[in-house]
Design an enzyme around this catalytic site. Sequence first.
Site, PDB file in Angstrom:
ATOM      1  N   TYR A 171       7.367 -10.159   6.444  1.00 45.17           N
ATOM      2  CA  TYR A 171       7.253  -8.928   6.904  1.00 45.17           C
ATOM      3  C   TYR A 171       7.690  -8.224   8.276  1.00 45.17           C
ATOM      4  O   TYR A 171       7.702  -8.981   9.164  1.00 45.17           O
ATOM      5  CB  TYR A 171       5.789  -8.353   6.808  1.00 45.17           C
ATOM      6  CG  TYR A 171       5.060  -8.458   5.448  1.00 45.17           C
ATOM      7  CD1 TYR A 171       4.887  -7.210   4.826  1.00 45.17           C
ATOM      8  CD2 TYR A 171       4.393  -9.430   5.078  1.00 45.17           C
ATOM      9  CE1 TYR A 171       4.040  -7.116   3.513  1.00 45.17           C
ATOM     10  CE2 TYR A 171       3.625  -9.501   3.760  1.00 45.17           C
ATOM     11  CZ  TYR A 171       3.915  -8.508   2.955  1.00 45.17           C
ATOM     12  OH  TYR A 171       3.014  -8.464   1.718  1.00 45.17           O
ATOM     13  N   ASP A 219       0.720  -1.070   0.063  1.00 40.85           N
ATOM     14  CA  ASP A 219      -0.123  -0.052   0.085  1.00 40.85           C
ATOM     15  C   ASP A 219       0.995   1.090  -0.032  1.00 40.85           C
ATOM     16  O   ASP A 219       2.009   1.188   0.080  1.00 40.85           O
ATOM     17  CB  ASP A 219      -1.017  -0.023   1.328  1.00 40.85           C
ATOM     18  CG  ASP A 219      -2.095  -0.963   1.244  1.00 40.85           C
ATOM     19  OD1 ASP A 219      -2.497  -1.539   0.057  1.00 40.85           O
ATOM     20  OD2 ASP A 219      -2.748  -1.355   2.109  1.00 40.85           O
TER      21      ASP A 219
END
Length: 244
Positions: free
Chosen positions: A110, A52
Amino acid sequence: MKNIQLIISYRGTNYCGWQIQPNGVTIQEVIIRAIKELTGESVNLTGSGRTDAGVHALGQSANFFTASTIPPEGWYRALNTRLPADIRVISSRECQLDFHSRYQARGKSYLYKMLASPVASPFLADLAFYVPRTLDWMVMEEAAASFLGEHDFTAFMASGSSIKTTVRTITEISFSNNGDLWEITFTGNGFLYNMVRIMAGTLYEVGYGRLKPQAIKTIIEGKDRSKAGITAPAHGLYLKEVYY
């Protein structure tokens, strides 16, 4: 034709995410433009997944097909001469023609960065979630253990996603720090939309004392997004590595 895989690092601050869109500049768009400048080719660059707006990457994976004579191992050097300083190709290689960065990914990791300090850092303003107080990291680690294994993570998914299953497997969660700067690394076979940010935000709520560590298991079982914690800010999130 050659199928070239790139491993890419980028600072997402100035971009509207990875995937090309009409409303702003994206990472994918900038790299495709650089490839065209080098070869004249208009390629399709396939990433392992979207990130994003504001999200960073240490090891995004992407691939494209080219007829160029640029050596596969030379692509990263050639592209870096055409890319802005906040996007860098770390490595490049030729892969099998049927290699697909997204569909063949077996897992990802992540990391999420939090700065827990009485004073914010001007150097980390867009690189870590600033928390103006000390968090209870031991309790957060205790809570994180409930995420491990295979679960239905409906409660940790943002709305707007159309996927076949919300079941994912988290294989490892680790914590590390350098002074007040903390990193939480999440590794699994896949992640739902905003899943890592919601898990990080929920652990933040635990560390802040708003949730008990035992609540994580109940939230997972209840499948109710409203019971989980905040969606932590995008600028603390980094795609660390994609596994094949």
